[in-house]
Design a protein around this motif. Structure first.
Motif, short mmCIF file in Angstrom:
data_model
loop_
_atom_site.label_atom_id
_atom_site.label_comp_id
_atom_site.label_asym_id
_atom_site.label_seq_id
_atom_site.Cartn_x
_atom_site.Cartn_y
_atom_site.Cartn_z
N LEU A 137 79.49 -65.63 18.60
CA LEU A 137 80.05 -66.77 19.34
C LEU A 137 79.81 -66.70 20.84
CD1 LEU A 137 83.49 -67.09 17.51
CD2 LEU A 137 81.40 -68.38 17.07
N LYS A 138 79.34 -65.59 21.33
CA LYS A 138 79.17 -65.44 22.78
C LYS A 138 78.13 -66.43 23.31
CE LYS A 138 78.26 -62.08 26.44
NZ LYS A 138 78.00 -60.66 26.77
N VAL A 139 78.53 -67.22 24.31
CA VAL A 139 77.62 -68.18 24.95
C VAL A 139 76.84 -67.43 26.01
CG1 VAL A 139 77.45 -70.34 26.24
CG2 VAL A 139 79.23 -70.06 24.50
N ALA A 140 75.54 -67.27 25.80
CA ALA A 140 74.73 -66.47 26.71
C ALA A 140 73.31 -67.00 26.74
CB ALA A 140 74.73 -65.00 26.27
N GLY A 141 72.69 -66.91 27.93
CA GLY A 141 71.30 -67.32 28.09
C GLY A 141 71.18 -68.69 28.72
N GLU A 142 70.10 -68.88 29.49
CA GLU A 142 69.84 -70.15 30.14
C GLU A 142 69.61 -71.25 29.10
OE1 GLU A 142 66.63 -70.00 32.87
OE2 GLU A 142 66.79 -72.11 33.47
N GLY A 143 70.32 -72.36 29.24
CA GLY A 143 70.21 -73.45 28.28
C GLY A 143 71.26 -73.41 27.20
N ILE B 124 83.21 -79.09 17.61
CA ILE B 124 82.79 -78.15 18.65
C ILE B 124 81.37 -77.69 18.33
CG2 ILE B 124 83.25 -75.94 19.77
CD1 ILE B 124 86.20 -76.31 18.86
N LYS B 125 80.47 -77.88 19.28
CA LYS B 125 79.07 -77.50 19.12
C LYS B 125 78.76 -76.34 20.06
CE LYS B 125 74.57 -78.09 18.18
NZ LYS B 125 73.95 -78.01 16.86
N LEU B 126 78.16 -75.28 19.51
CA LEU B 126 77.83 -74.10 20.31
C LEU B 126 76.35 -73.80 20.22
CD1 LEU B 126 79.86 -70.80 20.46
CD2 LEU B 126 77.40 -70.71 20.07
N TRP B 127 75.73 -73.67 21.39
CA TRP B 127 74.33 -73.21 21.48
C TRP B 127 74.33 -71.89 22.22
CZ3 TRP B 127 70.12 -75.58 19.38
CH2 TRP B 127 70.22 -76.92 19.04
N THR B 128 73.62 -70.89 21.72
CA THR B 128 73.56 -69.62 22.43
C THR B 128 72.25 -68.90 22.14
OG1 THR B 128 74.69 -67.50 22.78
CG2 THR B 128 74.71 -68.38 20.54
N PHE B 129 71.84 -68.07 23.09
CA PHE B 129 70.67 -67.21 22.93
C PHE B 129 71.11 -65.76 22.74
CE2 PHE B 129 67.15 -70.06 23.96
CZ PHE B 129 67.82 -71.11 24.56
N LYS C 128 64.68 -65.72 22.01
CA LYS C 128 63.74 -66.69 22.57
C LYS C 128 64.09 -68.11 22.13
CE LYS C 128 59.84 -63.48 22.94
NZ LYS C 128 58.43 -63.20 22.53
N THR C 129 64.71 -68.24 20.96
CA THR C 129 65.10 -69.54 20.43
C THR C 129 66.61 -69.56 20.24
OG1 THR C 129 63.00 -69.74 19.27
CG2 THR C 129 64.78 -71.20 18.57
N ALA C 130 67.25 -70.64 20.66
CA ALA C 130 68.70 -70.72 20.56
C ALA C 130 69.15 -70.80 19.11
CB ALA C 130 69.21 -71.94 21.33
N ILE C 131 70.34 -70.24 18.85
CA ILE C 131 71.00 -70.41 17.56
C ILE C 131 72.25 -71.25 17.81
CG2 ILE C 131 70.10 -68.32 16.48
CD1 ILE C 131 72.60 -66.85 17.30
N SER C 132 72.75 -71.91 16.77
CA SER C 132 73.84 -72.86 17.00
C SER C 132 74.73 -72.99 15.79
CB SER C 132 73.28 -74.23 17.37
OG SER C 132 72.57 -74.78 16.28
N THR C 133 75.90 -73.57 16.02
CA THR C 133 76.82 -73.88 14.94
C THR C 133 77.69 -75.06 15.36
OG1 THR C 133 78.39 -72.95 13.36
CG2 THR C 133 78.73 -72.38 15.66
N VAL C 134 78.29 -75.70 14.37
CA VAL C 134 79.19 -76.82 14.61
C VAL C 134 80.48 -76.57 13.83
CG1 VAL C 134 79.53 -79.31 14.40
CG2 VAL C 134 77.28 -78.42 14.93
#
Length: 263
Positions: free
Chosen positions: A169-175, A227-232, A241-247
């Protein structure tokens, strides 16, 4: 956790990977992809040589190079090309066209398209899936708690904190980012993120792989959200290198002091 189905078939090596569909309200809804086993023209030339001893690999490669050259010349002339009875390569406009100057707009939106022939489609229809893998490695939300009080809930209050528990769940990385996305009556969210509300990082009270806490904006409208989460984030310490995500599941947000919950 990964689910897999293995079927032994010496004539096939077709593997399908299933990834969770982040825009579906259904938890077990997936988008499929097939990892490509791509053959180059050199690979094909070698196979032709093995199948017909009267041909050498150089001759096959020379002929293929000449055919490629003529195909490109045809495309530059605006012609369509039938590629060895497998598919037709043709030019088509892409997207919408500005009506004030359609000629200029069209010239910037020309793209190649490929239409398979019936013979090629028949070849695909004979394939059997040898392996199906469900293992997307995406973040996982196991629960949502209303703070203070640490109460599991699907209803939260503007200006108050929410705690997500789960994995990655950690939000990390540019973008990367955390968003509150308005949901319709069926729980669907728009794929156009213009109406998504991003939670600023200074509103995170905890940002860890198994626990993420944030404050809901004071001015948010009452209603249903996901709740939408994008993280690297990667456990090895190097950002992906590619973001992973969940809703998340659908949640309800109400104003502070509201006497009734949103239905």
């Amino acid at each position: 956790m990964a689910d897999s189905l293995q079927i032994k078939d010496e004539d096939n090596k077709l593997v399908i990977a299933l990834h969770t569909n982040p825009f579906s309200p259904e938890k077990r809804n997936f988008i499929g992809s097939i990892p490509r086993d791509t053959l180059t023209i050199s690979n094909l030339a070698a196979r032709v040589k093995d199948g017909d001893r009267g041909l050498d690999e150089y001759t096959v490669l020379k002929a293929a190079g000449l055919l490629k050259k003529e195909c490109l010349r045809a495309i530059r002339r605006g012609q369509a090309v039938n590629l060895m009875g497998l598919c037709t390569m043709f030019i088509a406009p892409e997207g919408t066209v500005d009506g004030t100057n359609p000629s200029a707009a069209l010239s910037q939106k020309l793209a190649l398209r490929f239409s398979p022939t019936a013979e090629a489609q028949d070849a695909v229809s004979g394939l059997k899936i040898t392996k199906v893998i469900v293992n997307d490695g995406q973040p996982q939300i196991d629960g949502m708690l209303r703070l203070p009080g640490e109460e599991l809930s699907d209803t939260f209050t503007a200006g108050k904190a929410v705690r997500l528990i789960g994995n990655k769940l950690k939000v990390a990385g540019e973008g990367s980012g955390l968003y509150l996305c308005p949901a319709d009556e069926n729980g669907n969210i728009s794929q156009d993120n213009a109406d998504w509300i991003q939670i600023p990082e200074n509103q995170f009270s905890c940002n860890r792989p198994r626990q993420l806490e944030f404050f809901i904006p004071d001015g948010i409208a009452e209603g249903k959200y996901r709740i939408k989460l994008w993280t690297f984030f990667s456990k090895n310490g190097q950002n992906l290198k590619t973001a992973i995500s969940t809703v998340s599941d659908v949640i309800k947000i109400q104003k502070a002091g509201s006497g009734s919950l949103i239905g």
